[in-house]
Design a protein around this motif. Structure first.
Motif, mmCIF file in Angstrom:
data_model
loop_
_atom_site.group_PDB
_atom_site.id
_atom_site.type_symbol
_atom_site.label_atom_id
_atom_site.label_comp_id
_atom_site.label_asym_id
_atom_site.label_seq_id
_atom_site.Cartn_x
_atom_site.Cartn_y
_atom_site.Cartn_z
ATOM 1 N N MET A 12 -25.876 3.727 -23.896
ATOM 2 C CA MET A 12 -26.038 2.532 -23.537
ATOM 3 C C MET A 12 -24.693 1.882 -22.899
ATOM 4 S SD MET A 12 -28.462 0.676 -26.069
ATOM 5 C CE MET A 12 -30.149 1.340 -26.317
ATOM 6 N N LEU A 13 -23.486 2.171 -23.894
ATOM 7 C CA LEU A 13 -22.268 1.306 -23.545
ATOM 8 C C LEU A 13 -21.535 1.904 -22.543
ATOM 9 C CD1 LEU A 13 -20.393 -0.487 -24.478
ATOM 10 C CD2 LEU A 13 -19.176 1.185 -25.959
ATOM 11 N N GLU A 14 -21.616 3.162 -22.246
ATOM 12 C CA GLU A 14 -21.110 3.884 -20.854
ATOM 13 C C GLU A 14 -22.037 3.346 -19.784
ATOM 14 O OE1 GLU A 14 -21.386 8.378 -19.096
ATOM 15 O OE2 GLU A 14 -20.665 8.036 -21.060
ATOM 16 N N SER A 15 -23.309 3.150 -19.553
ATOM 17 C CA SER A 15 -24.167 2.459 -18.570
ATOM 18 C C SER A 15 -23.853 1.094 -18.291
ATOM 19 C CB SER A 15 -25.456 2.756 -18.790
ATOM 20 O OG SER A 15 -25.797 4.263 -19.012
ATOM 21 N N LEU A 16 -23.680 0.421 -19.390
ATOM 22 C CA LEU A 16 -23.213 -0.997 -19.119
ATOM 23 C C LEU A 16 -21.730 -1.322 -18.498
ATOM 24 C CD1 LEU A 16 -24.801 -2.575 -22.423
ATOM 25 C CD2 LEU A 16 -25.408 -3.090 -20.072
ATOM 26 N N ARG A 17 -21.029 -0.373 -18.956
ATOM 27 C CA ARG A 17 -19.487 -0.347 -18.320
ATOM 28 C C ARG A 17 -19.627 0.142 -16.927
ATOM 29 N NH1 ARG A 17 -16.238 1.776 -23.398
ATOM 30 N NH2 ARG A 17 -16.020 0.007 -24.432
ATOM 31 N N ALA A 18 -20.486 0.856 -16.328
ATOM 32 C CA ALA A 18 -20.751 1.710 -15.243
ATOM 33 C C ALA A 18 -21.009 0.448 -14.087
ATOM 34 C CB ALA A 18 -21.611 2.720 -15.228
ATOM 35 N N VAL A 19 -21.876 -0.474 -14.576
ATOM 36 C CA VAL A 19 -22.502 -1.654 -13.700
ATOM 37 C C VAL A 19 -21.637 -3.071 -13.910
ATOM 38 C CG1 VAL A 19 -24.669 -0.645 -13.633
ATOM 39 C CG2 VAL A 19 -24.316 -2.597 -15.356
ATOM 40 N N PHE A 20 -20.779 -3.036 -14.920
ATOM 41 C CA PHE A 20 -19.836 -4.112 -15.066
ATOM 42 C C PHE A 20 -19.386 -4.685 -13.765
ATOM 43 C CE2 PHE A 20 -16.085 -6.526 -16.239
ATOM 44 C CZ PHE A 20 -16.646 -7.352 -17.290
ATOM 45 N N PRO A 21 -19.498 -6.003 -13.561
ATOM 46 C CA PRO A 21 -19.694 -7.156 -14.275
ATOM 47 C C PRO A 21 -21.130 -7.435 -14.339
ATOM 48 C CG PRO A 21 -18.774 -7.906 -12.175
ATOM 49 C CD PRO A 21 -18.925 -6.368 -12.157
ATOM 50 N N ASP A 22 -21.898 -6.695 -13.780
ATOM 51 C CA ASP A 22 -23.369 -6.715 -13.787
ATOM 52 C C ASP A 22 -23.927 -6.432 -15.025
ATOM 53 O OD1 ASP A 22 -23.620 -7.909 -11.149
ATOM 54 O OD2 ASP A 22 -23.641 -5.959 -10.357
ATOM 55 N N GLY A 23 -25.027 -6.811 -15.477
ATOM 56 C CA GLY A 23 -25.633 -6.115 -16.700
ATOM 57 C C GLY A 23 -27.007 -5.425 -16.491
ATOM 58 N N LEU A 24 -27.545 -5.157 -17.533
ATOM 59 C CA LEU A 24 -28.830 -4.271 -17.460
ATOM 60 C C LEU A 24 -29.965 -5.063 -18.353
ATOM 61 C CD1 LEU A 24 -27.605 -0.855 -18.022
ATOM 62 C CD2 LEU A 24 -28.350 -1.716 -15.855
ATOM 63 N N SER A 25 -30.985 -5.253 -18.157
ATOM 64 C CA SER A 25 -32.267 -5.611 -18.802
ATOM 65 C C SER A 25 -32.689 -4.715 -19.795
ATOM 66 C CB SER A 25 -33.246 -6.204 -17.937
ATOM 67 O OG SER A 25 -33.845 -4.756 -17.340
ATOM 68 N N ARG A 26 -33.546 -4.988 -20.687
ATOM 69 C CA ARG A 26 -34.201 -3.960 -21.628
ATOM 70 C C ARG A 26 -34.910 -2.919 -20.866
ATOM 71 N NH1 ARG A 26 -34.408 -4.996 -27.384
ATOM 72 N NH2 ARG A 26 -33.525 -7.055 -27.849
#
Length: 76
Positions: A12-26
């Protein structure tokens, strides 16, 4: 390092960092695990990451009725 030893949190953290500054929904986060991860397992991992200050959560109001959409963002 940021490796938690929990592959769900790490993914999760790796994926959230990959799309930063965007985020991901549940829903998008569930999709990282091909929708095969129990919702309670995802919720627990998100809660742990948030408690450790690695991610933040925003609730976005949507048009019409229904619950706000939760979006998660990396903090780093």
């Amino acid at each position: 390092g940021d490796i938690s030893g929990d592959y769900v949190e790490d993914e999760m953290l790796e994926s959230l960092r990959a799309v930063f500054p965007d985020g991901l929904s549940r829903t998008e986060i569930s999709g990282l695990f091909s929708n095969n991860m129990p919702a309670r397992r995802i919720a627990a991992a998100l809660k742990n990451l948030e408690a450790r200050g690695k991610i933040r959560r925003e609730k976005l109001m949507q048009e019409g009725a229904g619950r706000p959409k939760e979006v998660f963002y990396a903090r780093d």
